[in-house]
Scaffold this motif. Sequence first.
Motif, PDB file in Angstrom:
ATOM      1  N   UNK A 190      43.391  43.673  28.603  1.00 28.66           N
ATOM      2  CA  UNK A 190      43.915  43.366  29.932  1.00 28.66           C
ATOM      3  C   UNK A 190      42.937  42.433  30.643  1.00 28.66           C
ATOM      4  N   UNK A 191      43.487  41.422  31.274  1.00 28.79           N
ATOM      5  CA  UNK A 191      42.659  40.439  31.961  1.00 28.79           C
ATOM      6  C   UNK A 191      42.085  41.045  33.237  1.00 28.79           C
ATOM      7  N   UNK A 192      40.794  40.823  33.477  1.00 28.80           N
ATOM      8  CA  UNK A 192      40.118  41.304  34.681  1.00 28.80           C
ATOM      9  C   UNK A 192      39.949  40.132  35.642  1.00 28.80           C
ATOM     10  N   UNK A 193      40.317  40.364  36.897  1.00 31.11           N
ATOM     11  CA  UNK A 193      40.300  39.301  37.896  1.00 31.11           C
ATOM     12  C   UNK A 193      38.878  38.884  38.239  1.00 31.11           C
ATOM     13  N   UNK A 194      38.682  37.558  38.322  1.00 33.91           N
ATOM     14  CA  UNK A 194      37.376  36.983  38.660  1.00 33.91           C
ATOM     15  C   UNK A 194      37.487  36.317  40.025  1.00 33.91           C
ATOM     16  N   UNK A 231      33.156  39.663  39.898  1.00 33.59           N
ATOM     17  CA  UNK A 231      34.441  40.290  39.572  1.00 33.59           C
ATOM     18  C   UNK A 231      35.180  40.656  40.850  1.00 33.59           C
ATOM     19  N   UNK A 232      36.497  40.744  40.734  1.00 35.41           N
ATOM     20  CA  UNK A 232      37.351  40.979  41.905  1.00 35.41           C
ATOM     21  C   UNK A 232      38.062  42.322  41.824  1.00 35.41           C
ATOM     22  N   UNK A 276      33.228  42.520  43.879  1.00 28.92           N
ATOM     23  CA  UNK A 276      32.095  41.854  44.520  1.00 28.92           C
ATOM     24  C   UNK A 276      30.822  41.925  43.708  1.00 28.92           C
ATOM     25  N   UNK A 277      30.754  42.849  42.717  1.00 30.02           N
ATOM     26  CA  UNK A 277      29.604  42.892  41.816  1.00 30.02           C
ATOM     27  C   UNK A 277      29.664  41.722  40.831  1.00 30.02           C
ATOM     28  N   UNK A 278      28.547  41.460  40.172  1.00 34.33           N
ATOM     29  CA  UNK A 278      28.463  40.280  39.305  1.00 34.33           C
ATOM     30  C   UNK A 278      28.005  40.633  37.899  1.00 34.33           C
TER      31      UNK A 278
END
Length: 678
Positions: A93-97, A111-112, A63-65
Amino acid sequence: MNKSVNKGISVLLATAVLASPVMLEPKAAYALSIEDVSADSTRVDEETEYTIEFEINKDLSSGDSIFVRFPSDYSVDKKLKKSDVKLEDDDDDKISIDSVSVSKNVVEIEVDEKIKKGTVLTLTIDNITNPEDKGSYEIEVKTSAETSYKGEKITISKSSSSSSSSSSKGDFEASPSSKNAEDSISLTLGKFNLSSKSRLKEGKYIYVNFPSKDMLPKSISKSDVKVNGYKPDYVSILDSDSIRIEIPSGADGDSYIKLEFTSSAGIVNPSKPDKYYSFEIEYDSKEYKSKDVEITNTSNTPFTVSLSDSAAGARTSYTFDVDLSNKLGSNAEIEVEFPNGVTVPPVLTSNSVTVNGAQVTNVSVLGNKVYFRTPYGFTSTNRASIKFAFEGYLTTPRTAGTYTVTAKIDNKTYKSKEFQVSGVTPPVAVDNTLATVGLTRATASTPAGISIGIKAMGAPIVRNQGFIEVVLPVGFRVPAYLPANTVTVNGVAANFVGVRGQNLIIIPAQDIPAKTAAQVNIAETAGIVNPATPGVYSIGVYNSEERGLLFSRPATIVALNGVSFKQSVASFTKAGKTTGLAVAPYTVNGNTLMPTTFFRDALGFSISYTKTTAKVVSGNTVMQFKVGSNVATINGKNVTLPAAVQLKNNVPTLPLKTITERTGYKIIYVNGNYTVYK
């Protein structure tokens, strides 16, 4: 254009602490720091992709941006999508958006997932247009955890037209080990001198742009690359035609560049021959272009395709022997592309495909392409004998003619000689104007079964081989897997049901002769869910043996407040809630009778009734009925009913159609399933 890692901050902080007579509060140690800002193109007015590397020193939660601010001279696409943005950590590693939005020239990425402080992030943003004027511009970054931005400058250079004219002769030599198209190669770029006063610096990046998007593997090991004779600290592939190399300490201070890629790096020559391929190297906001390299025709010898049955549309095996330019070993990836018109089943088992007699692994199908790998322990060889067995249920193209097969083996493409497919009797003409498609439930966002009545097939469907294809429009939710026992064809469970996006591939377990009807029923338990938006949707029906659409039929989806019920079941469903009825719906001479309470509880009408009479009021419409009579009084006028009113469980039952027609309601009926809606 490409800036190096900011290595000085820790040294400056340590010096400040030693020089100060008091303990410093180490606030700077918790500030975000930018390590690199780069762009695929630094030319003016060019739409490009930006890559920003930065380290966060405060935890981020879901939830942070992350905020990226571009100068006002830039143009940022206001409709930027999640697919235009990629975020990775220092382990690649891919970070979920969760979401991406643009306000003025600030891109906000929510970010998720949680990201720990100290993580070095690589953020790429596409669809950014460079300023119209050359110069130095600062790209700024901050997160929800910071109150101020940190920036890094990038230099935007002159236009592509002037750049290309000044370097048309090339600044350095490009030397591939082979000039045959698609050959695996080792590659040397340079040696060439940097522009005046420019020197290599440890930790900064060299960018290499390759002339074709089919030359690079998915990743390159740093052990397969040298910069001026030294192994780099880091090598990454940015996109399909460019890589980034971190300068090692051994090359620090050099005034020239020489890049070497070994044959095991996985680089291959372009697939199309041409005289004018060139490489571009970017360093310190300067671009250097190689002299042109000619790539000649592939040295591959076309292979021969053998069929067990060459008739058009016939089930057949495919066998071909491919002479390889490089040795084929264990776990090698192979892609076989069949010509358009070949029917490849949605699922192939590994025992249907062999290479040199060995059963392959990891078989998957995408359209007319089949992907698989050689097994563990496979004997290394320069020849691949590939066979798709008759049991795999592949067929020839349905139209006579000449065709080819393409095999991509270890990133190298091989093409077959043309093979001949002979003619076959065309499908007979059939009439499907009365064919039907219906949903068991018509309410939105509701699991529904599908009933398909095909009046006739123009060509025979062979059991366990041919198939019926049902195409559901976008909006319907289709599960990734449907159990075969949830689908029947002429009352018999299907042999197999495959899913391709919105399409269902139904392989029957019995033969269906030409000119014969077929009834396909898909149960509600299959998991198909109606669209969330009411409206009319078109469902199409095809089969494997006939060209084009057999027929399509509209399916009406009504709002969730529509009322669904079944014959002989004493309940109805509205807005997902099931309510009991005093009497189950039933038919008399083809007319559905409903208990009087249904019109109150399901449709909201006012009712009153006794054992001999019933009264139903909807708005200005007043309807009065007598038990045992087929005449009703509606707004003072006598109306003949299609069936007499009956008494069941002390409740009068009334003809449904008579009441719905006079109150503006409609009825959808499919195989004993009713939906009443307005």
